[in-house]
Design a protein around this motif. Structure first.
Motif, PDB file in Angstrom:
ATOM      1  N   HIS A  74       0.638  -1.288  -0.064  1.00  0.00           N
ATOM      2  CA  HIS A  74       0.006   0.108  -0.082  1.00  0.00           C
ATOM      3  C   HIS A  74       0.938   1.221   0.025  1.00  0.00           C
ATOM      4  O   HIS A  74       0.564   2.078  -0.710  1.00  0.00           O
ATOM      5  N   ASP A  75       1.780   1.495   0.784  1.00  0.00           N
ATOM      6  CA  ASP A  75       2.442   2.782   1.247  1.00  0.00           C
ATOM      7  C   ASP A  75       3.505   2.988   0.080  1.00  0.00           C
ATOM      8  O   ASP A  75       4.223   2.140  -0.374  1.00  0.00           O
ATOM      9  N   TRP A  76       3.949   4.188  -0.121  1.00  0.00           N
ATOM     10  CA  TRP A  76       5.081   4.577  -0.940  1.00  0.00           C
ATOM     11  C   TRP A  76       6.338   4.206  -0.319  1.00  0.00           C
ATOM     12  O   TRP A  76       7.265   3.962  -0.818  1.00  0.00           O
ATOM     13  N   GLU A  77       6.329   4.404   1.179  1.00  0.00           N
ATOM     14  CA  GLU A  77       7.440   3.863   1.663  1.00  0.00           C
ATOM     15  C   GLU A  77       7.331   2.787   2.648  1.00  0.00           C
ATOM     16  O   GLU A  77       6.334   2.395   2.981  1.00  0.00           O
ATOM     17  N   ARG A  80       6.311   1.682   7.588  1.00  0.00           N
ATOM     18  CA  ARG A  80       5.193   1.674   8.512  1.00  0.00           C
ATOM     19  C   ARG A  80       4.980  -0.050   8.570  1.00  0.00           C
ATOM     20  O   ARG A  80       4.443  -0.510   9.551  1.00  0.00           O
ATOM     21  N   LYS A 129      -1.998   2.271  -7.202  1.00  0.00           N
ATOM     22  CA  LYS A 129      -1.479   3.782  -6.636  1.00  0.00           C
ATOM     23  C   LYS A 129      -0.691   4.583  -7.462  1.00  0.00           C
ATOM     24  O   LYS A 129      -0.110   3.872  -8.356  1.00  0.00           O
TER      25      LYS A 129
END
Length: 257
Positions: A74-77, A80, A129
């Motif tokens: 999900h995240d760009w980085e 998390r 995304k």
């Protein structure tokens, strides 16, 4: 319900799909990022296996690796969800595939891994995304390559109408959805922008923010034949709202019980 002045343009520029092609969307509950919990991270093989076991559809997220592979993340980085750091797009698929998802023995899967795991047993909603400053063709191509020949029920979707439009032009047989939120854009200008996104994207369905339902825009599209899935349903109250104003919940936690 008062007829929208945009209704004729909606029908012209974003025609409703064949009902038979999209019927499966309204026939399922979709586990948001898989059936995840304390011991099953989101978008993990374990979360997907749990969803398959309970016959839930699966919603997942796609990022592109630095070497052009579609990764389920999900995240760009990385921070998390893993013990690693930095952008997903700066790492190869092999490297990302070796990174453990926090709290489990799972590692970051590719879309190919997910397709092989599901093997047509449950339907997939694949959210791609994007960012305004990125070229969307590379990630769209990465997804299309994996989906070529896959016969299980599946659809792609995105907040970005450029992504949905790309599939309308380059992979017209793939079902496509526009993800919508009305947050901070509930005035007339926001409504007009939603129609502009619809006209450009030419989606077969909408994935709508549950916080915005009921919505005149969502209801008008639903009435003319675009199914509406709704995210993220996290409680019994929201599940009831989705049942009244949408065709399928994209749910997690208490919302999926």
């Amino acid at each position: 319900m008062r007829l929208s002045p945009f209704a004729p343009i909606d029908r012209w520029l974003a025609p409703a799909p064949d009902p038979a092609r999209v019927a499966w969307i309204g026939a399922h509950v979709f586990a948001h990022r898989g059936l995840h919990g304390a011991d099953r991270p989101e978008n993990s093989p374990s979360a997907f296996a749990a969803a398959i076991d309970r016959r839930f559809g699966i919603e997942c997220d796609i990022q592109r690796s630095g070497d052009g592979q579609a990764m389920v993340f999900h995240d760009w980085e990385l921070e998390r969800l893993t013990g690693a750091s930095g952008p997903v797009a700066k790492r190869t698929a092999a490297n990302l595939g070796s990174i453990a998802l926090s709290g489990s023995g799972d590692t970051i899967p590719t879309l190919r891994n997910l397709i092989d795991q599901v093997a047509g047993r449950v339907p997939l909603l694949i959210e791609i995304k994007s960012r305004r400053d990125m070229r969307i063709a590379p990630v769209c191509l990465a997804v299309r390559r994996v989906l070529e020949g896959y016969r299980g029920a599946h659809a792609v979707m995105s907040f970005d109408p450029r992504v949905v439009h790309w599939f309308a032009r380059q992979a017209p047989l793939t079902l496509r959805g526009l993800v919508v939120t009305e947050e901070n854009a509930k005035d007339a200008i926001g409504a007009f922008k939603r129609h502009l996104a619809l006209w450009r994207a030419k989606p077969h369905f909408l994935a709508y923010d549950i916080r915005d339902l009921p919505s005149a825009f969502a209801e008008s599209q639903r009435k003319r034949g675009l199914p509406v899935a709704s995210w993220t349903v996290r409680s019994a109250e929201l599940r009831a709202r989705a049942a009244e104003h949408a065709d399928a919940p994209i749910a997690e936690g208490a919302g999926i019980a």
